[in-house]
Design an enzyme around this catalytic site. Structure first.
Site, short mmCIF file in Angstrom:
data_model
loop_
_atom_site.label_atom_id
_atom_site.label_comp_id
_atom_site.label_asym_id
_atom_site.label_seq_id
_atom_site.Cartn_x
_atom_site.Cartn_y
_atom_site.Cartn_z
N THR A 191 12.81 -1.48 9.03
CA THR A 191 14.04 -1.53 9.83
C THR A 191 14.94 -0.37 9.37
O THR A 191 14.76 0.75 9.85
CB THR A 191 14.77 -2.90 9.70
OG1 THR A 191 14.95 -3.20 8.33
CG2 THR A 191 13.98 -3.99 10.38
N LYS A 195 9.00 -4.41 3.06
CA LYS A 195 10.11 -3.69 3.67
C LYS A 195 11.41 -4.28 3.14
O LYS A 195 11.45 -5.44 2.72
CB LYS A 195 10.04 -3.73 5.19
CG LYS A 195 9.98 -5.08 5.86
CD LYS A 195 11.32 -5.67 6.16
CE LYS A 195 12.16 -4.72 6.99
NZ LYS A 195 13.52 -5.29 7.11
N THR A 219 11.08 -12.40 -0.47
CA THR A 219 11.92 -11.29 -0.02
C THR A 219 11.70 -11.02 1.45
O THR A 219 10.86 -11.62 2.09
CB THR A 219 11.60 -10.01 -0.80
OG1 THR A 219 12.57 -9.04 -0.42
CG2 THR A 219 10.23 -9.47 -0.42
N GLU A 263 19.97 -0.28 1.50
CA GLU A 263 20.76 0.42 2.51
C GLU A 263 21.81 1.33 1.87
O GLU A 263 22.66 0.87 1.13
CB GLU A 263 21.42 -0.58 3.45
CG GLU A 263 20.42 -1.12 4.46
CD GLU A 263 20.99 -2.17 5.40
OE1 GLU A 263 20.35 -2.42 6.43
OE2 GLU A 263 22.06 -2.72 5.11
#
Lengths: 402, 402
Positions: free
Chosen positions: A151, A177, A188, A275
């Site tokens: 993503t 991921k 996770t 992120e």
């Protein structure tokens, strides 16, 4: 250490994969449907999110995982199929059923996973057409599959290693991921492990849970436990070693350590690519009252936005580490506490050290920042991984959905 | 509602204050030493951080607060006097003793508070000289004092209101500071309330604790419970109402509600001025299983970095709200859950609503964003306050110490 090889989840014998663009994501240059398949029956293990708002694919796959014979996993990105009600459950079943039909296997042996935006109905027709495509050209190349599950990850995360058990070559492959809504609680955000080891389902499940506690469950990007967290481990036995069916079997430990290595590698990859992250933060806590407290301490430090911001700014603000330990809920005696950055002492048994600011700054300039905490109370120890907090995290998440 | 008046902590009869630059902070244009003083004896109440790494002034003031006769509070900013060991405790006592000497009152009746960087020895000589200055010109103007306690706050936070009890005019004044390391656990980062009401110490302490649970303890900026959190409430009795010494006394409720109003006002001010914040987020949770669960739910939503980022980006990403509820640990039934933004339904009893994105965006453009969650399970309700997560939070905290 281990012999790291190419091939990711396809490295073990009998595993195939593929990834295609099915049209779930807007950008046709990003793959959004992945498939992992063993052409030989498997025993399987799984761990799933403890978030009470479980996504449809988690509910469906957790149920199938109980039987312990998952042989194929179909995964889409771009849509989490979460908070989608009964229709979401139906869609998850449709994904599994169509995949099973095309692969000519029992639908009970096909798991489903999804990741992406929450609360939007899955474009099921596009996915079902995608399944026609994806099952058509399964290969020994895992790259497309590992890309299809991304993503906001900036790169795909794969690994494979070789072990020897009783003279047999055992391979473990994995992919995962991240990279936001990462604070796993039992699992996770999507990890898939394959192996050709011969092992009983019961021992496989036990081993995955044990390894998961020290690896995936010890990372945090933003303290957000997702609705879609899932780790699946498939073992097809093609390595032909004598089946492992007890943890007392000396071969079990070899497998356990190898699996831990693979899961730890993938966990660190997720934390490192959190992120907006520019740095990996590794926190090692020793001499806690017990292991549970060491874990809480390490994870609280990794999760602190003030510490994450300070690491980003390369500021050795150790007071924030003491502060985080103070509110973490663990037993704490400041007079026994020491905090260091690599080997540079910042706080030693209750006393602030006049450390060299330039040396500290240089250590903080590294891509991996190592924080050591000695609580001086017992023999509990744990390691947790996280990342720095940057403007980019805010930018990514201010406009994720729109 | 209440009659809001000028004067902050000096509005009640008998209270004086001052603020000076003592030299703790580098910038001589920012005041760094504040004093609040009642020239009449007081009963007092206090709530203090539950962080186990309590700062020296918290340890010292908490001890004095037990006696319940705090009459003066000396506060410095720029240095938290936290993680400073035995020397820190000595310094906190020196601050109180010098202030008591200058004011000619018992040192046991002087509380101390500090806020700023953790782990740096207090420049005690500068502070002691500052105390000479500050005690020299006490006035009925609270402005300098409220400015002197600021750290990364962008403005000072004060309020005062009037009540009538038995025909007597009662005044409650308050001031507080934020704005990072804000996730109070029994108290917040420095709040000081004054009143001229006549009330017993026991009831005053009970009332502060009760009010604190629904106000200061319901805000979060970054999930970081500080080492220095403290709220002190001083009552000098000069309003001359019949002393309140029971919560069954109807006058008690009038005072309780007024105090709650003042503490709620200051709490909202802190949340609104959270580090880097551009918006206040108010989350109201209703129909939780019980009040405790409503509080956890409201505070978890306010604390979620993904929700905070989405609010900043004016993106009605309600899936993140459901996700946060899912990991908060409360009882949750998606089929009974509804989420709305003001009156705009986003998720209604398990079903995603096709809402008007432009209307949602417009609601999110407001300076205050109201999120309503109905859990449909019981009668518990709670309100929490937080703020959006912005690049500026990261910028402030990447370089706070250096």
């Amino acid at each position: 250490m281990y012999n790291i090889i190419d091939g990711g989840v396809c490295a073990p014998q009998g595993f195939l994969a593929n990834g295609v663009y099915a049209g779930v994501r807007k950008n046709p240059n990003k793959l959004d449907l992945g498939l992992i398949y063993s052409d030989f029956p498997c025993v399987s293990a799984g761990v799933f999110t403890l978030n009470k708002a479980k996504a449809a694919p988690v509910i469906v796959s957790q149920d199938k995982s109980k039987k312990g014979n998952i042989q194929a996993i179909i995964i889409n990105s771009g849509n989490a199929n979460s908070c989608t009600g009964e229709l979401g459950i139906l869609h998850a079943h449709q994904m599994a059923n169509k995949t099973a039909f095309k692969l000519k296997i029992d639908p009970l042996n096909v798991a489903v996973a999804s990741t992406g935006v929450i609360g939007v109905t899955l474009p099921i027709d596009k996915i079902l057409s995608g399944i026609d495509q994806i099952t058509h050209k399964l290969t020994k190349n895992s790259q497309a599959a590992s890309q299809a599950i991304m993503t906001t990850d900036t790169y795909s995360k794969s690994i494979a290693i070789n072990l020897k058990i009783c003279g047999k070559n055992i391979t473990i492959g994995g992919m995962a991921k991240g990279s936001g809504m990462i604070h796993p609680n039992m699992a996770t955000m999507l990890g898939f492990i394959t192996t050709d080891i011969s092992i009983s389902q019961e021992i496989l499940q036990y081993t995955l849970q044990k390894v998961n506690e020290d690896t995936f469950n010890m990372i945090t990007v933003d303290g957000e436990t997702s609705t879609n967290d899932m780790v699946l481990l498939l073992a097809n036995g093609l390595a032909n070693n004598p089946e492992i069916n007890s943890i007392k079997d000396p071969d079990w430990k070899i497998f356990y350590q190898g699996l831990k290595y693979v899961c730890q590698f993938l966990s660190i990859e997720i934390a490192k690519d959190g992120e907006g992250a520019t740095k990996l933060i590794e926190v090692k806590v020793t001499n806690a009252k017990n292991k549970e407290q060491a874990k809480i301490a390490a994870r609280t430090i990794c999760g602190s936005p003030l510490i994450k911001s300070a690491v980003h700014g390369e500021d050795a603000n150790w007071g924030r580490i003491v502060n985080a330990l103070g509110y973490s809920g663990i037993d704490l005696d400041l007079n026994k506490l020491s905090v260091s950055l690599e080997k540079l002492n910042l706080f030693l048994e209750g006393t602030a050290i006049q450390f060299d600011e330039i040396e500290a700054k240089n250590l903080l300039k590294n891509k991996t920042v190592n924080i050591y905490v000695n609580l001086g109370l017992g023999d509990g120890e744990a390691v947790a991984w996280g990342c720095d907090l940057t403007n980019e995290y805010v930018n990514i998440n201010a406009s994720y959905r729109t």
